[in-house]
Design a protein around this motif. Sequence first.
Motif, PDB file in Angstrom:
ATOM      1  N   CYS A  91     -20.115 -22.569  19.391  1.00 43.10           N
ATOM      2  CA  CYS A  91     -20.249 -21.474  18.418  1.00 43.10           C
ATOM      3  C   CYS A  91     -21.480 -21.686  17.538  1.00 43.10           C
ATOM      4  O   CYS A  91     -22.032 -20.745  16.978  1.00 43.10           O
ATOM      5  N   ARG A 130     -11.751 -27.148  14.690  1.00 42.90           N
ATOM      6  CA  ARG A 130     -11.578 -25.686  14.669  1.00 42.90           C
ATOM      7  C   ARG A 130     -11.310 -25.174  16.086  1.00 42.90           C
ATOM      8  O   ARG A 130     -10.718 -24.132  16.290  1.00 42.90           O
ATOM      9  N   ARG A 148     -11.468 -16.473  20.715  1.00 40.76           N
ATOM     10  CA  ARG A 148     -12.056 -17.214  19.576  1.00 40.76           C
ATOM     11  C   ARG A 148     -11.446 -18.599  19.449  1.00 40.76           C
ATOM     12  O   ARG A 148     -10.379 -18.882  19.987  1.00 40.76           O
ATOM     13  N   CYS A 149     -12.130 -19.464  18.711  1.00 45.99           N
ATOM     14  CA  CYS A 149     -11.599 -20.795  18.440  1.00 45.99           C
ATOM     15  C   CYS A 149     -10.234 -20.638  17.742  1.00 45.99           C
ATOM     16  O   CYS A 149     -10.050 -19.706  16.941  1.00 45.99           O
ATOM     17  N   CYS A 154     -10.574 -20.304  14.016  1.00 38.65           N
ATOM     18  CA  CYS A 154     -11.729 -19.534  13.512  1.00 38.65           C
ATOM     19  C   CYS A 154     -11.251 -18.515  12.482  1.00 38.65           C
ATOM     20  O   CYS A 154     -10.326 -17.746  12.739  1.00 38.65           O
ATOM     21  N   SER A 194     -13.807 -16.793  10.816  1.00 36.42           N
ATOM     22  CA  SER A 194     -15.065 -16.117  10.518  1.00 36.42           C
ATOM     23  C   SER A 194     -15.024 -14.636  10.927  1.00 36.42           C
ATOM     24  O   SER A 194     -14.809 -14.305  12.087  1.00 36.42           O
ATOM     25  N   CYS A 254     -17.707 -13.940  13.545  1.00 39.17           N
ATOM     26  CA  CYS A 254     -17.314 -14.179  14.944  1.00 39.17           C
ATOM     27  C   CYS A 254     -16.476 -13.006  15.442  1.00 39.17           C
ATOM     28  O   CYS A 254     -16.690 -12.499  16.537  1.00 39.17           O
ATOM     29  N   LYS A 299     -17.550 -10.528  18.633  1.00 37.25           N
ATOM     30  CA  LYS A 299     -16.795 -10.406  19.895  1.00 37.25           C
ATOM     31  C   LYS A 299     -16.527  -8.923  20.173  1.00 37.25           C
ATOM     32  O   LYS A 299     -16.629  -8.468  21.306  1.00 37.25           O
TER      33      LYS A 299
HETATM   34 FE1  FES Z   1     -15.640 -20.433  17.211  1.00 38.69          FE
HETATM   35 FE2  FES Z   1     -15.506 -18.456  15.361  1.00 38.69          FE
HETATM   36  S1  FES Z   1     -16.039 -20.559  15.059  1.00 38.69           S
HETATM   37  S2  FES Z   1     -15.126 -18.342  17.504  1.00 38.69           S
END
Ligand code: FES
Length: 396
Positions: free
Chosen positions: A158, A233, A363-364, A367, A369, A372, A376
Amino acid sequence: MFNSMFCPKTMLNQLSSTMRSVSQNVKKPKTAILMLNMGGPKTTDQVADYLLRIMTDRDMIQLPVQSKLGPWIANRRTEEVKKKYQEIGGGSPIYKWTDLQGNLLTKALDQMLPESAPHKHYIAFRYVPPFTDEVLAELEKDGVERAVIFSQYPQYSCATTGSSLNAIADFYRNRKLPNIRFSLIERWATNKLLAQVFAERIKEKLELFDRKVRDQVLIMFTAHSLPLKAVSRGDTYPHEVAASVAATMAALALRNPHRLVWQSKVGPLPWLQPYTDDAIKAYAKQGCKHMILVPIAFVNEHIETLHELDIEYCDEVAKEAGVTQIERAAAPNDHPTFIAAMADVVAQHLTAGPRVSRQYLSRCAHCVSQRCKSSKEFYKTLCNFDNEPEMAVTKI
Ligand code: FES
């Protein structure tokens, strides 16, 4: 009376017919290969700006009060980093290698896939020119029909590929999407030809060891480390790097011991270990005095190979640790097997898709964020994910 050869009208006609045939020969590209990478300063003048961009990129590194601390760290490190670039010839060779790889790749693709030819490569760097924005504008101006976004980091993180992809999403945030069919290759860590080129690079160095010790040489794969926070994460980078290591060892088919170690940590927080320099010292202490360092996550030479590995570790650290012989495997660069690996990855993608992988769209685990999340969603639209039939063969 004018001789017809010197008649302006005749000359004009001749000139325009020459221009027509020149423009017919310079074929309009049909398929763009957009090569993403972080980039490196071509000259020491670019170092300050390069560091500032890295230190203020929250996808790459997260610092408390980043808008103040980031510029402060960048400023503090500029002179030291400039000195390192001076010691490797005055700048990073990453543009030179990427451009050469792009030329060779598109030549190979033109032969393999005449239906999507001509292919043209575009380089989009994250922290030095040519920046993503300029390159996307150029690609639109060229009127390409299809664009393959091709990460030059074989192993996804990421912080690296994710950051470059977010920059593309930023560019189109308030802009109408062009009439181009986009698709994305965000990881290719286990491509068989990629593993083979790493294996060939290792063999080149094994040859330099005495036969008596050759099968005992420790093969130390080294990759850029990652903060443990990012690992926790759920960043997939560590296991993708490990997958490249396993694939390379399978391609190498030798009995040498091997390990994966991590380099280039910055700041005081804990990162993925063991660190490469510590590992060299520790193995020397254990009596292992013959080693090869293999940069497994870099496809071309740059400061981390030419300075950190060659000057700091293979020279200074190894000498101090009493290592008898240490070699550093070359990065893939323009090795023909590497060009074949890139061509294989892109050709498979162009003929059998998918336009964007479900792996990228997930996603992680931890996550949080929003950046992010919205990226996506953006790639679902950009790559027309909802209209791609299951297991579809993507049309070229
Ligand atoms: Fe990996 Fe957001 S930090 S998808």
